[in-house]
Design a protein around this motif. Structure first.
Motif, PDB file in Angstrom:
ATOM      1  N   ASN B  51     -29.039 -23.394 -12.078  1.00  0.00           N
ATOM      2  CA  ASN B  51     -29.870 -22.808 -13.128  1.00  0.00           C
ATOM      3  C   ASN B  51     -29.679 -21.301 -13.238  1.00  0.00           C
ATOM      4  O   ASN B  51     -29.804 -20.726 -14.315  1.00  0.00           O
ATOM      5  CB  ASN B  51     -31.348 -23.127 -12.879  1.00  0.00           C
ATOM      6  N   ALA B  54     -26.523 -20.876 -15.061  1.00  0.00           N
ATOM      7  CA  ALA B  54     -26.754 -21.201 -16.470  1.00  0.00           C
ATOM      8  C   ALA B  54     -27.521 -20.093 -17.173  1.00  0.00           C
ATOM      9  O   ALA B  54     -27.461 -19.965 -18.392  1.00  0.00           O
ATOM     10  CB  ALA B  54     -27.527 -22.511 -16.579  1.00  0.00           C
ATOM     11  N   GLY B  55     -28.264 -19.291 -16.392  1.00  0.00           N
ATOM     12  CA  GLY B  55     -29.043 -18.207 -16.985  1.00  0.00           C
ATOM     13  C   GLY B  55     -30.472 -18.610 -17.294  1.00  0.00           C
ATOM     14  O   GLY B  55     -31.195 -17.872 -17.941  1.00  0.00           O
ATOM     15  N   PHE B  56     -30.904 -19.789 -16.842  1.00  0.00           N
ATOM     16  CA  PHE B  56     -32.288 -20.213 -17.087  1.00  0.00           C
ATOM     17  C   PHE B  56     -33.258 -19.460 -16.182  1.00  0.00           C
ATOM     18  O   PHE B  56     -34.355 -19.117 -16.580  1.00  0.00           O
ATOM     19  CB  PHE B  56     -32.445 -21.720 -16.873  1.00  0.00           C
ATOM     20  N   PRO B  74     -29.169 -17.730 -20.946  1.00  0.00           N
ATOM     21  CA  PRO B  74     -28.304 -18.908 -21.170  1.00  0.00           C
ATOM     22  C   PRO B  74     -27.370 -18.643 -22.344  1.00  0.00           C
ATOM     23  O   PRO B  74     -27.672 -17.823 -23.211  1.00  0.00           O
ATOM     24  CB  PRO B  74     -29.288 -20.022 -21.539  1.00  0.00           C
TER      25      PRO B  74
END
Lengths: 270, 263
Positions: B51, B54-56, B74
Motif C-alpha cells: 500500500n 501504491a501510494g495509499f 496513488p
C-alpha cells in the motif's frame, strides 16, 4: 399452468372477502348508505370511469372516452405527485450528495434537517395555505416536503457507504475528484438513492390525497371528500380503490425503473 | 527504467491500544522487469508495504522512489490488483477495462483497440458486455488484471490477487500472469502468504517477519520456468522457506494468545 394456479391462489382471499361482503349487504345486515355492496361499488366505479356527457360535436372519440371524471381525477393527482416529487427530490438529491461527500457541510445542515425531518408534511397544511393560497401550489409544496426527506436521507447514506475499495481502485487508476464523484461515488450510491426515491414517491402519494382534501377541486382525494358530503359511500369506496390501483401502478413503475437502473446490482430481488 | 527503491521505510499505526509498528527498516531495490513476491503470515506488514508503494498509505519514515521520484499519492503508473477484485459493479467488463483510459482522455478508437486487445489477451471476449456479478472469481480477477494492463503502467502491484480462488483456477491464473509478464516485461510486486505460489511465480522472494515487519530473507529463485512444484529443487526451497514462515506464524500465534490472555 403454474402461473394460473398461483394467480388463483392469490385471488382466493379477495374473492372470499367480496363474497362475504356482498352476502352481508344483500341480507340487509347494514344500511347501504353506511356500507354499500361491492356490486354497487363496482357499478359506481364504472360510471365514474365513463364519460358523464354524451360525445360533443367536434370532440374526438378518444378525447370523449377519456373525459370521464375518474380519469380526470387520477390525472390531476398523478400530475401533483410528479410535480411535487420532482421539486422535492430535485432539491434533496444535490443537497444529499454534498452532505454525504463533505463532513463540514453535513455538520452544518444536519441539525436543521434532524429538527425538520420528524414534522409530518400534514402539519405544514396551515402554512401551505397561508403561503401559497389555494390551487396546486400548496399541494406541490406539501408533496415536495414529503418526498424531500426520504430522498435526502438515503442520498447521504448512499454516498457515505460507498465501499472504500472502489475509491482506492479509482484513485489507483488516476481519477480526479470530479470523475471520482460522477463515475464512482454516484453510481455506487444509486441503490440507496433509488430506495429513497421509492419511499419518497410513496410518501408523495399519501400526501397528495390529504392535500387534495384542503385546497383544490379535483383529484382523487378531493373526490372522496366530496362524495362524503353527499353520503355517497359507494363513490367513496370506488375512489379509494382507484387510489389503491394508482398507487400500485406507480410503485410497479418505479420498481421496474429500479430493476433497469440496477441491473448490475448483486442483491437485486426480481 | 522503473526501478523501485524502498529506502529505510517504516510505518507506525496509531491504535486505541497504543502505536503499532507495522514495518520498519525495510530496504529493498526492485529492478525493472523483476517479479518479486512479498511472503509472510498475516500481520507481517507485506500489504502495508504494498500500500505504501501504491501510494495509499505513505510511510511514517523513510521513502519510496520510482525512477528517482518520491511516491506521494496513488497513480496509474502503478496499477494495483486487489484480492477483492474491486471491479466497478455498475460497469460491464469492457467498461471496466476502458475506465482508466477514459480518465486519461484517450481517443475513442485507441480505447476500443486497447480494450479489444486485452479482451483477447485474457480470453474475455465472450464476456465483454457482462456485469461483474455474472462472472466467477477467476473471471473477475482476469478483468481486474486487464483493467490494470490497460493503463500500460510499467509496474503492477498485486495484493494476494489469487487468494480467494480455488486451486485449479489459481494455477490457471498464475500461468496466465507469467505468460503476460514474459510478454509485456512488467515489474511485478506480488503479495502472498502461499509459499508454493511465491516459488512458482517469483524471481525473488522477500520473506517478512511478524510485527514489526522486517525483511527476514531475500531469496533469489533460480529455477527455469515453467517450474514443477513436484520437483526436488522446488520442494527443498519450499521446506526451507516454510520453516522461516512457520517461525513467524508461531510468533503471530503467541502474540494473539497473549492478547487473549490479557482479555
Amino acid at each position: 399452468m403454474n402461473k394460473l394456479k398461483s394467480l388463483m391462489h392469490g385471488a382466493l382471499a379477495p374473492v372470499l372477502v367480496l363474497l362475504v361482503w356482498e352476502a352481508c349487504a344483500r341480507a340487509g345486515l347494514f344500511s347501504a348508505v353506511v356500507m354499500p355492496a361491492p356490486s354497487a361499488v363496482a357499478a359506481k366505479w364504472w360510471a365514474y370511469l365513463l364519460p358523464a356527457q354524451p360525445q360533443a360535436e367536434g370532440q374526438s372519440y378518444l378525447g370523449w372516452l377519456l373525459s370521464g371524471e375518474l380519469l380526470h381525477d387520477a390525472y390531476s393527482s398523478l400530475y401533483r405527485v410528479i410535480a411535487g416529487f420532482v421539486i422535492g427530490a430535485g432539491l434533496a438529491l444535490p443537497l444529499g450528495l454534498v452532505m454525504g461527500a463533505n463532513t463540514r457541510i453535513h455538520d452544518f445542515f444536519n441539525p436543521l434537517v434532524q429538527i425538520l425531518r420528524p414534522i409530518p408534511p400534514i402539519a405544514y397544511i396551515p402554512l401551505a395555505i397561508l403561503w401559497f393560497g389555494l390551487g396546486n401550489p400548496p399541494s406541490f409544496f406539501l408533496i415536495a416536503i414529503g418526498a424531500f426527506f426520504p430522498v435526502l436521507m438515503n442520498t447521504i447514506a448512499g454516498v457515505r457507504h460507498v465501499d472504500g475499495i472502489y475509491l482506492r481502485a479509482a484513485r489507483n487508476l488516476g481519477v480526479n475528484q470530479l470523475t471520482l464523484f460522477t463515475r464512482v461515488i454516484l453510481p455506487a450510491a444509486t441503490p440507496y438513492i433509488l430506495a429513497g426515491v421509492r419511499i419518497g414517491i410513496g410518501t408523495a402519494f399519501i400526501v397528495v390525497i390529504v392535500s387534495e382534501m384542503i385546497a383544490v377541486n379535483d383529484g382523487l382525494g378531493f373526490r372522496i371528500l366530496e362524495a362524503r358530503e353527499f353520503m355517497w359511500s359507494d363513490k367513496i369506496i370506488a375512489g379509494m380503490i382507484t387510489i389503491g390501483l394508482l398507487g400500485l401502478a406507480i410503485d410497479t413503475a418505479v420498481s421496474r425503473l429500479n430493476n433497469h437502473l440496477l441491473r448490475w446490482h448483486r442483491g437485486l430481488e426480481h | 527504467m522503473s526501478q523501485i527503491l524502498i529506502n529505510n521505510v517504516q510505518k507506525v499505526f496509531t491504535t486505541p491500544g497504543g502505536p503499532v509498528v507495522a514495518m520498519k527498516d525495510i530496504q529493498l531495490t526492485i529492478q525493472p522487469g523483476e517479479f518479486v513476491c512479498l511472503l509472510g503470515p498475516s500481520g507481517c506488514g507485506k500489504s502495508t508495504l504494498l500500500n505504501a508503494v501504491a501510494g495509499f498509505q505513505p510511510p511514517s519514515a523513510g521513502e519510496i522512489t520510482i525512477e528517482g521520484k518520491k511516491i506521494l499519492s496513488p497513480g496509474p503508473d502503478r496499477g494495483m490488483v486487489f484480492q477483492e477484485y474491486a471491479l466497478f459493479p455498475w460497469m460491464t467488463v469492457a467498461q471496466n477495462i476502458a475506465f482508466g483510459l477514459e480518465v486519461q482522455k484517450k481517443s475513442r478508437s485507441d480505447i476500443a483497440q486497447t480494450v479489444n486487445q486485452l479482451l483477447d489477451l485474457l480470453h474475455l471476449k465472450d464476456f465483454r458486455d457482462r456485469y461483474p456479478k455474472d462472472l466467477s472469481g477467476g473471471m473477475r480477477q482476469r478483468v481486474a488484471i486487464a483493467r490494470v494492463l490497460a493503463l500500460d503502467s510499467p509496474i503492477m502491484l498485486m495484493d494476494e490477487p489469487f487468494g480467494a480462488l480455488d486451486a485449479l483456477t489459481r494455477r490457471n491464473l498464475q500461468d496466465e500472469l507469467l505468460r503476460i509478464w514474459e510478454k509485456l516485461g512488467k515489474t511485478i510486486l506480488f503479495v502472498t502468504h502461499s509459499i508454493e505460489e511465491s516459488i512458482y511465480l517469483a524471481d525473488r522472494i522477500v520473506v517478512m517477519t511478524y510485527r514489526p515487519g522486517t525483511v527476514k530473507r531475500d531469496q533469489i529463485v533460480d529455477m527455469p520456468r515453467p517450474r514443477d512444484p513436484s520437483s526436488a529443487a522446488f520442494n527443498a526451497l519450499k521446506r526451507e522457506l516454510g520453516a522461516l514462515v512457520m517461525e513467524e506464524q508461531q510468533r503471530h500465534a503467541n502474540a494473539e494468545m497473549k492478547l487473549a490472555a490479557v482479555d
